[in-house]
Design an enzyme around this catalytic site. Structure first.
Site, PDB file in Angstrom:
ATOM      1  N   CYS A 108     -10.076  -4.893   0.232  1.00 40.91           N
ATOM      2  CA  CYS A 108     -11.168  -3.919   0.397  1.00 40.91           C
ATOM      3  C   CYS A 108     -12.099  -4.000  -0.816  1.00 40.91           C
ATOM      4  O   CYS A 108     -11.773  -4.630  -1.829  1.00 40.91           O
ATOM      5  CB  CYS A 108     -10.606  -2.509   0.560  1.00 40.91           C
ATOM      6  SG  CYS A 108     -10.125  -1.747  -1.001  1.00 40.91           S
TER       7      CYS A 108
ATOM      8  N   ASN B  63       0.843  -1.201   0.000  1.00 44.34           N
ATOM      9  CA  ASN B  63       0.000   0.000   0.000  1.00 44.34           C
ATOM     10  C   ASN B  63       0.875   1.247   0.000  1.00 44.34           C
ATOM     11  O   ASN B  63       1.953   1.280   0.613  1.00 44.34           O
ATOM     12  CB  ASN B  63      -1.022  -0.001   1.145  1.00 44.34           C
ATOM     13  CG  ASN B  63      -0.473  -0.344   2.503  1.00 44.34           C
ATOM     14  OD1 ASN B  63       0.583  -0.945   2.614  1.00 44.34           O
ATOM     15  ND2 ASN B  63      -1.181   0.039   3.543  1.00 44.34           N
ATOM     16  N   ILE B  64       0.401   2.264  -0.706  1.00 48.53           N
ATOM     17  CA  ILE B  64       1.157   3.517  -0.867  1.00 48.53           C
ATOM     18  C   ILE B  64       0.208   4.655  -0.508  1.00 48.53           C
ATOM     19  O   ILE B  64      -0.766   4.900  -1.226  1.00 48.53           O
ATOM     20  CB  ILE B  64       1.652   3.673  -2.330  1.00 48.53           C
ATOM     21  CG1 ILE B  64       2.476   2.422  -2.739  1.00 48.53           C
ATOM     22  CG2 ILE B  64       2.486   4.948  -2.489  1.00 48.53           C
ATOM     23  CD1 ILE B  64       2.729   2.308  -4.231  1.00 48.53           C
ATOM     24  N   GLU B  65       0.450   5.272   0.632  1.00 55.41           N
ATOM     25  CA  GLU B  65      -0.482   6.297   1.124  1.00 55.41           C
ATOM     26  C   GLU B  65      -0.103   7.681   0.603  1.00 55.41           C
ATOM     27  O   GLU B  65       0.955   7.878   0.000  1.00 55.41           O
ATOM     28  CB  GLU B  65      -0.535   6.246   2.649  1.00 55.41           C
ATOM     29  CG  GLU B  65      -1.025   4.885   3.106  1.00 55.41           C
ATOM     30  CD  GLU B  65      -1.335   4.779   4.581  1.00 55.41           C
ATOM     31  OE1 GLU B  65      -0.849   5.612   5.373  1.00 55.41           O
ATOM     32  OE2 GLU B  65      -2.075   3.838   4.948  1.00 55.41           O
TER      33      GLU B  65
ATOM     34  N   CYS C 261     -10.623  -2.883  -4.240  1.00 51.06           N
ATOM     35  CA  CYS C 261      -9.684  -3.871  -4.805  1.00 51.06           C
ATOM     36  C   CYS C 261     -10.433  -5.084  -5.354  1.00 51.06           C
ATOM     37  O   CYS C 261     -10.056  -5.646  -6.385  1.00 51.06           O
ATOM     38  CB  CYS C 261      -8.664  -4.304  -3.761  1.00 51.06           C
ATOM     39  SG  CYS C 261      -7.490  -2.984  -3.384  1.00 51.06           S
TER      40      CYS C 261
ATOM     41  N   CYS D 267      -4.069   0.666  -2.485  1.00 53.59           N
ATOM     42  CA  CYS D 267      -3.917  -0.557  -1.691  1.00 53.59           C
ATOM     43  C   CYS D 267      -2.877  -1.485  -2.319  1.00 53.59           C
ATOM     44  O   CYS D 267      -2.597  -1.399  -3.522  1.00 53.59           O
ATOM     45  CB  CYS D 267      -5.234  -1.320  -1.629  1.00 53.59           C
ATOM     46  SG  CYS D 267      -6.524  -0.524  -0.688  1.00 53.59           S
TER      47      CYS D 267
ATOM     48  N   GLU E  75      -3.089  -4.634  -3.080  1.00 55.19           N
ATOM     49  CA  GLU E  75      -3.603  -5.492  -4.166  1.00 55.19           C
ATOM     50  C   GLU E  75      -3.649  -4.738  -5.480  1.00 55.19           C
ATOM     51  O   GLU E  75      -3.286  -5.253  -6.537  1.00 55.19           O
ATOM     52  CB  GLU E  75      -5.027  -5.976  -3.857  1.00 55.19           C
ATOM     53  CG  GLU E  75      -5.192  -6.719  -2.568  1.00 55.19           C
ATOM     54  CD  GLU E  75      -5.484  -5.799  -1.394  1.00 55.19           C
ATOM     55  OE1 GLU E  75      -4.767  -4.785  -1.230  1.00 55.19           O
ATOM     56  OE2 GLU E  75      -6.399  -6.087  -0.638  1.00 55.19           O
TER      57      GLU E  75
HETATM   58  N1  THU Z   1      -5.240  -1.489   2.591  1.00 54.31           N
HETATM   59  C1  THU Z   1      -4.678  -2.270   1.627  1.00 54.31           C
HETATM   60  O1  THU Z   1      -3.536  -2.057   1.192  1.00 54.31           O
HETATM   61  N2  THU Z   1      -5.413  -3.310   1.156  1.00 54.31           N
HETATM   62  C2  THU Z   1      -6.694  -3.602   1.567  1.00 54.31           C
HETATM   63  O2  THU Z   1      -7.390  -4.357   0.934  1.00 54.31           O
HETATM   64  C3  THU Z   1      -7.186  -2.983   2.801  1.00 54.31           C
HETATM   65  C4  THU Z   1      -6.573  -1.637   3.095  1.00 54.31           C
HETATM   66  C5  THU Z   1      -4.429  -0.351   3.086  1.00 54.31           C
HETATM   67  C6  THU Z   1      -4.916   1.018   2.628  1.00 54.31           C
HETATM   68  C7  THU Z   1      -4.361   1.913   3.705  1.00 54.31           C
HETATM   69  O3  THU Z   1      -3.049   2.294   3.355  1.00 54.31           O
HETATM   70  C8  THU Z   1      -4.294   1.043   4.950  1.00 54.31           C
HETATM   71  O4  THU Z   1      -4.451  -0.306   4.499  1.00 54.31           O
HETATM   72  C9  THU Z   1      -5.352   1.371   5.977  1.00 54.31           C
HETATM   73  O5  THU Z   1      -6.618   1.346   5.414  1.00 54.31           O
END
Ligand code: THU
Length: 299
Positions: free
Chosen positions: A253, A209-211, A256, A220, A222
């Site tokens: 999520c 994941n890259i915020e 995704c 996310c 995936e």
């Molecule tokens: N996140 C994912 O990378 N994949 C998911 O399917 C669930 C959520 C990440 C997004 C965000 O950076 C962190 O989890 C908190 O929501």
């Protein structure tokens, strides 16, 4: 507290496929629903003779039964055992099978139900007084609604075929997802996620994941993996694993799931793991039933 993991002992050789997954997701669902993270039981799947012996020796009841719970502690310590160990749950697979048949559901579903029942006992619930029974039954119903879509048979019913993944591919993909998690850029949530996507050409695509400071552009794990793969020319996939730092299984999520559904079949296996690599095996179709897809783009 570190999660020492659930102990599952399968003494009964003919335990049905998916029994172990049913036990582990039932245990996790109870721990989550009851706010009891960090605690763990030992679940023993056994036969009628063994459970009969234990029922007679420990409870003075001279017959086999479906499930027995043996709390490790008493009183206050029952709810907060110092080492996290809640106690043992013993389940008779043949009795579960007979009960399942008379109730019209599968043995795996009955094993999940008995695990939930045994776990609630270990957490101090009982069903002697009518009002206690009502509370326990209602907790069981709520928790089973969480567990059922996680049973392998649900995923199989949903995608219309039996499926399995070889154990070494399962651990390879989960390890790669755990490794991909290390690269997560998460200054805002601190929640690292990793994904490993296997393409039909046999390559693994990893993602994290890259915020973003503006939050909503966050990608996310995936989707990172899918977009990396598609941008390299891959449009067909065989399996996905995802993992995070959580004690609980991490599921894709909704966004995704929708992105995956553009490229992957309903029957594609999805491994949802926790930080220790424990996992459930399900399918994309089970995670996103009745999806909106390209076939629906008709006027
Ligand atoms: N996140 C994912 O990378 N994949 C998911 O399917 C669930 C959520 C990440 C997004 C965000 O950076 C962190 O989890 C908190 O929501």
């Amino acid at each position: 507290m570190a999660d020492p993991g659930i102990q599952i002992e399968i003494e009964y050789e003919a335990a049905p496929r998916g029994a172990e997954q049913a036990v582990s997701c039932a245990v996790k669902a109870v721990l989550e629903a009851e706010g009891a993270a960090g605690r763990y039981p030992c679940v023993i799947l056994t036969d009628d003779e063994t459970i009969h012996r234990c029922n007679r020796d420990f409870r003075g009841v001279d017959r086999p039964t479906d499930v027995l719970s043996f709390p490790a502690d008493e009183g206050e310590a029952l709810l907060t055992p110092p080492d996290g160990f809640l106690g043992d749950i013993m389940i008779s697979v043949p009795t579960a099978g007979r009960q399942a048949e008379s109730l019209g559901h599968s043995t795996v579903r009955e094993i999940a139900f008995l695990t939930v029942h045994g776990m609630l006992h270990l957490l101090g619930y009982d069903h002697i007084a009518a009002e206690d029974e009502e509370l326990m039954l209602s907790r069981q119903r709520v928790i089973m609604a969480e567990v059922e879509p996680n049973l392998i048979e649900y995923a199989e019913e949903n995608c219309g075929r039996e499926f399995s993944m070889n154990e070494s591919l399962i651990s390879e993909m989960i390890n790669k997802a755990l490794e991909a998690r290390e690269k997560a850029y998460v200054p805002y949530s601190g929640f690292r996620v990793g994904a490993c996507l296997l393409s039909s050409s046999g390559k693994f695509y990893l993602g994290c994941n890259i915020e973003n400071a503006a939050y909503s552009p966050t990608n996310c794990a995936e989707r990172t993996a899918v977009f990396k793969a598609v941008s390299e020319g891959e449009t067909s996939f065989e399996a996905l694993a995802i993992a995070s730092d959580s004690d609980y299984f991490t599921y894709p999520c909704g966004v995704c799931r929708q992105v995956l559904c553009e490229f992957c079949a309903d029957s594609m296996p999805v491994l949802c793991a926790n930080k220790d690599g424990e996992h459930i095996l399900t399918t994309l179709g089970a995670l996103l039933p009745m999806a909106f897809s390209k076939e629906d783009l008709v006027k």
